[in-house]
Design an enzyme around this catalytic site. Structure first.
Site, PDB file in Angstrom:
ATOM      1  N   ASP A 142       0.815  -1.208   0.000  1.00 53.99           N
ATOM      2  CA  ASP A 142       0.000   0.000   0.000  1.00 53.99           C
ATOM      3  C   ASP A 142       0.855   1.268   0.000  1.00 53.99           C
ATOM      4  OD1 ASP A 142       0.989  -0.278   2.576  1.00 53.99           O
ATOM      5  OD2 ASP A 142      -0.953  -0.605   3.493  1.00 53.99           O
ATOM      6  N   ASN A 201      -7.039  -2.442  14.309  1.00 55.85           N
ATOM      7  CA  ASN A 201      -8.435  -2.694  13.920  1.00 55.85           C
ATOM      8  C   ASN A 201      -8.554  -3.899  12.983  1.00 55.85           C
ATOM      9  OD1 ASN A 201      -7.390  -1.735  11.534  1.00 55.85           O
ATOM     10  ND2 ASN A 201      -8.766   0.030  11.353  1.00 55.85           N
ATOM     11  N   HIS A 220      -6.815  -4.378  10.197  1.00 54.44           N
ATOM     12  CA  HIS A 220      -6.519  -4.170   8.772  1.00 54.44           C
ATOM     13  C   HIS A 220      -5.244  -4.905   8.368  1.00 54.44           C
ATOM     14  CE1 HIS A 220      -4.214  -0.084   9.382  1.00 54.44           C
ATOM     15  NE2 HIS A 220      -3.394  -1.093   9.513  1.00 54.44           N
ATOM     16  N   GLU A 250      -9.448  -1.618   5.528  1.00 56.12           N
ATOM     17  CA  GLU A 250     -10.042  -1.284   6.812  1.00 56.12           C
ATOM     18  C   GLU A 250     -11.291  -2.134   7.046  1.00 56.12           C
ATOM     19  OE1 GLU A 250      -8.094   0.352   8.556  1.00 56.12           O
ATOM     20  OE2 GLU A 250      -7.865   2.464   8.036  1.00 56.12           O
TER      21      GLU A 250
HETATM   22  P1  PGA Z   1       2.515  -1.365  12.837  1.00 57.97           P
HETATM   23  O1  PGA Z   1       1.363  -1.289  11.752  1.00 57.97           O
HETATM   24  O2  PGA Z   1       3.449  -2.420  12.344  1.00 57.97           O
HETATM   25  O3  PGA Z   1       3.129  -0.009  12.833  1.00 57.97           O
HETATM   26  O4  PGA Z   1       1.847  -1.738  14.128  1.00 57.97           O
HETATM   27  C1  PGA Z   1       0.810  -2.472  11.303  1.00 57.97           C
HETATM   28  C2  PGA Z   1      -0.229  -2.154  10.264  1.00 57.97           C
HETATM   29  O5  PGA Z   1      -0.942  -1.145  10.435  1.00 57.97           O
HETATM   30  O6  PGA Z   1      -0.348  -2.915   9.304  1.00 57.97           O
END
Ligand code: PGA
Length: 243
Positions: free
Chosen positions: A67, A136, A138, A143
């Site tokens: 992404d 959450n 994702h 999302e």
């Molecule tokens: P993080 O993010 O590794 O900074 O916890 C994970 C994500 O949002 O995919």
């Protein structure tokens, strides 16, 4: 689904890197899907060490990132393009023309996302996809939603994601509100998926995603249906998992 519980962030990173190294050694022209965020940074450090020790060779590897923020220039140090160069590509013998991150500066979302999806297919699909997991649920920037998104598309980031990511920006107003992301379908099409998760803050979502109901409200739960997934956690992120 195989769940590997490791003792520490360092062990999680070494284990994830060893799985990626195995893929690269067994298929030197692999297509590897990559992730950003704080979780995979240690994995990339381990891959750099393995490359410097001549244990793995990136010269024939192709990569596709999950992404990118929409509207953030590639030279912005919070862009995922910048992150990948900074954390991995600048330090290994990869041919940068084979590395792909969605271009968030292309305004025509359908054009950029369609081209990205087509490029993955043209490369023969992803052999191994590395993903982190958001609080959450994702994966990529898919999302929580009413349905699993299929292909690469433009998303509106949720307030919780904007809140989680503001730590990287000068202020919350600087966090982009949209992103281009591979779909759940794109991720599910990878031949193998490696999930990394660490820290107490991820314990509840790891439990919900991998031992709870399969629902687009927890996008990562779709991975329960994938035939070749390895979840690599540290002890804190694995704390609520049942054996
Ligand atoms: P993080 O993010 O590794 O900074 O916890 C994970 C994500 O949002 O995919």
């Amino acid at each position: 689904m195989i769940i590997i519980k490791t003792d520490s962030y360092e062990d999680m990173s070494k284990k994830a890197a060893s799985i990626i190294a195995e893929q690269i050694i067994s298929k030197p022209n692999s297509v590897i899907g990559l992730a950003t965020g704080s979780t995979p940074i240690g994995t990339y450090e381990e891959l750099v060490k393995l490359n410097k020790a001549s244990e793995i060779d990136f010269s024939d590897i192709t990569t596709f990132n999950l992404d990118e923020y929409r509207g953030l220039p590639r030279d912005n140090d919070q862009s995922y393009y910048y992150f990948m160069n900074d954390n991995l590509f600048d330090h290994v013998n990869i041919d940068k023309s084979r590395t792909h991150v969605p271009n968030g500066m292309i305004e025509d979302a359908d054009l950029e996302c369609g081209n990205y999806e087509a490029a993955i297919k043209a490369a023969g699909g992803v052999d191994l996809q590395l993903v982190g997991i958001g609080h959450n649920g994702h994966i990529g920037f898919n999302e929580p939603s009413d349905e699993f998104d299929k292909v690469t598309h433009c998303v509106d980031l949720t307030e919780s994601t904007i809140e989680a990511n503001k730590r990287f920006f000068a202020s919350i107003d600087d966090v982009p509100r949209q992103a281009y992301t591979m779909g759940i379908g794109t991720i599910m099409a990878a031949k193998k998926v490696v999930v990394v998760a660490n820290g107490t803050g991820k314990a509840e979502i790891v439990k919900a995603a991998f031992q709870g109901p399969i629902t687009p409200k927890v996008p990562a739960s779709a991975l329960q249906l994938h035939q070749n997934v390895i979840v690599v956690c540290d002890a804190e992120a694995a704390a609520l998992l049942e054996d």
